[in-house]
Design a protein around this motif. Structure first.
Motif, PDB file in Angstrom:
ATOM      1  N   THR A  23      99.173  14.577  14.641  1.00 62.21           N
ATOM      2  CA  THR A  23      99.652  14.685  13.257  1.00 62.21           C
ATOM      3  C   THR A  23      99.706  13.307  12.592  1.00 62.21           C
ATOM      4  O   THR A  23      99.337  13.166  11.415  1.00 62.21           O
ATOM      5  N   CYS A  24     100.138  12.314  13.340  1.00 61.20           N
ATOM      6  CA  CYS A  24     100.253  10.961  12.763  1.00 61.20           C
ATOM      7  C   CYS A  24      98.875  10.356  12.518  1.00 61.20           C
ATOM      8  O   CYS A  24      98.687   9.611  11.549  1.00 61.20           O
ATOM      9  N   HIS A  26      96.315  12.129  11.613  1.00 67.07           N
ATOM     10  CA  HIS A  26      95.904  12.781  10.367  1.00 67.07           C
ATOM     11  C   HIS A  26      96.600  12.114   9.174  1.00 67.07           C
ATOM     12  O   HIS A  26      95.980  11.877   8.139  1.00 67.07           O
ATOM     13  N   GLU A  39     104.550   7.559  14.434  1.00 65.75           N
ATOM     14  CA  GLU A  39     104.940   8.420  15.552  1.00 65.75           C
ATOM     15  C   GLU A  39     106.353   8.045  16.042  1.00 65.75           C
ATOM     16  O   GLU A  39     107.215   8.915  16.199  1.00 65.75           O
ATOM     17  N   TRP A  71     109.519  22.182  14.831  1.00 71.26           N
ATOM     18  CA  TRP A  71     108.631  23.356  14.742  1.00 71.26           C
ATOM     19  C   TRP A  71     109.345  24.696  14.954  1.00 71.26           C
ATOM     20  O   TRP A  71     108.755  25.754  14.745  1.00 71.26           O
ATOM     21  N   TRP A  96     110.096  13.876   8.007  1.00 62.71           N
ATOM     22  CA  TRP A  96     108.750  13.329   7.750  1.00 62.71           C
ATOM     23  C   TRP A  96     108.770  12.362   6.561  1.00 62.71           C
ATOM     24  O   TRP A  96     108.156  11.301   6.600  1.00 62.71           O
ATOM     25  N   LEU A 114     102.145  17.725   5.982  1.00 58.05           N
ATOM     26  CA  LEU A 114     102.218  17.049   7.286  1.00 58.05           C
ATOM     27  C   LEU A 114     103.226  17.734   8.199  1.00 58.05           C
ATOM     28  O   LEU A 114     102.983  17.888   9.401  1.00 58.05           O
ATOM     29  N   SER A 115     104.356  18.151   7.634  1.00 56.73           N
ATOM     30  CA  SER A 115     105.351  18.815   8.482  1.00 56.73           C
ATOM     31  C   SER A 115     104.799  20.147   8.994  1.00 56.73           C
ATOM     32  O   SER A 115     105.037  20.526  10.136  1.00 56.73           O
ATOM     33  N   ARG A 117     101.597  20.690   9.458  1.00 56.77           N
ATOM     34  CA  ARG A 117     100.529  20.338  10.397  1.00 56.77           C
ATOM     35  C   ARG A 117     101.100  20.109  11.803  1.00 56.77           C
ATOM     36  O   ARG A 117     100.511  20.510  12.805  1.00 56.77           O
ATOM     37  N   PHE A 118     102.265  19.461  11.869  1.00 57.35           N
ATOM     38  CA  PHE A 118     102.875  19.247  13.188  1.00 57.35           C
ATOM     39  C   PHE A 118     103.178  20.590  13.862  1.00 57.35           C
ATOM     40  O   PHE A 118     102.948  20.762  15.062  1.00 57.35           O
ATOM     41  N   GLU A 121      99.930  21.863  15.195  1.00 57.10           N
ATOM     42  CA  GLU A 121      99.461  21.058  16.333  1.00 57.10           C
ATOM     43  C   GLU A 121     100.268  21.383  17.592  1.00 57.10           C
ATOM     44  O   GLU A 121      99.729  21.444  18.696  1.00 57.10           O
TER      45      GLU A 121
END
Ligand SMILES: [Mg+2]
Length: 261
Positions: A23-24, A26, A39, A71, A96, A114-115, A117-118, A121
């Motif tokens: 994620t980081c 990205h 990270e 998550w 984030w 982004l949150s 996306r984590f 992932e």
């Protein structure tokens, strides 16, 4: 036989770290940030913000780690999980945002993406250790087995279903569902009760001396500490003779064989 779940049967901390790295990386492609620094900052922010939420007493009691809150859905029974559901999106976005803002400015849409996306992932990295399934399969006809795990109901049950370990239908005590986690005796006693087995007849397998091994020994169970890596901390405080250290789950069968007639 009672199993711990995280980092005993399923890959937990390494999977969370790999999801964070992805994620980081990205984030670094879309923002002007150093991914390694981000990270570290996300883990730091997650820890400090999680500790300052009013829900922290429950989270500690049932063992929900700060990175899992990034998550978790917190679906499940009870007022405390409801309180966590109410803040989960604002919490994870604040983590984030604050972490990114240590390096640069960011808009709310990018924070949200982004949150999310984590979450994706992390869910893409649901993996059982390769020895888990064959060993459970081999033991299941003869040995009553259960799982005792700390954490939120949704994260722990998702790990079981997405790794395929749910196909064994083992009785599973999730701390977030009963309101108390390891090292308290309640989840151990509940699992033993579900199996109809006395503590003296049972063996606990886990990777944590403080949350798995010592409380199991205190209840009169035998215990096996899984230490998969040579540099895992040596359990110098373990009671002599009642706990063995193993490096793969295949050794569980060797341990049990002379005891099963
Ligand atoms: Mg564990």
């Amino acid at each position: 036989m009672i199993w711990d779940l995280d980092d005993t049967l399923v890959v937990e901390r390494p999977a969370a770290e790999a999801a964070m790295v992805a994620t980081c990386r990205h984030a670094a492609a879309v923002l002007s940030v150093d991914p390694d620094q981000l990270e570290q900052d996300v883990f730091d922010e997650a820890k400090s913000q999680w500790s300052s939420l009013p829900t922290i007493e429950f989270a500690r009691r049932v063992g929900i780690a700060s990175w899992e809150a990034l998550w978790a859905t917190f679906e499940g029974p009870g007022e405390e999980l409801g309180d966590l559901r109410a803040v989960r999106l604002s919490h994870r976005q604040a983590v984030w945002r604050e972490a990114i803002e240590r390096q640069t400015t960011v808009d709310p849409h990018t924070v949200e993406k982004l949150s999310e996306r984590f979450v994706a992932e992390r869910i893409n990295r649901m993996e059982a250790y390769p020895d888990a399934e064959p060993v459970i399969s081999q033991l299941q006809p003869e040995v009553p087995m259960a799982i005792v795990t700390n954490g939120a109901p949704d994260t722990q049950r998702t790990k079981l279903s997405l790794t395929g370990l749910d196909r064994f239908s083992l009785p599973t005590v999730v701390a977030g569902e009963i309101g108390i986690g390891k090292p308290s005796p309640e989840p151990f006693l509940l699992a033993l009760d579900q199996l109809g087995v006395a503590p003296e007849q049972a063996v606990f397998v886990g990777d944590s001396v403080t949350r798995d091994i010592n409380p199991a020994l205190n209840l009169g169970m035998a215990a096996l500490l899984i230490a998969r890596h040579p540099d895992d901390p040596h359990p110098i405080t373990l009671s002599e003779g009642r706990c063995n250290v193993i490096s793969t789950l295949h050794e569980v069968h060797q341990y049990l064989s002379p005891r099963m007639d």
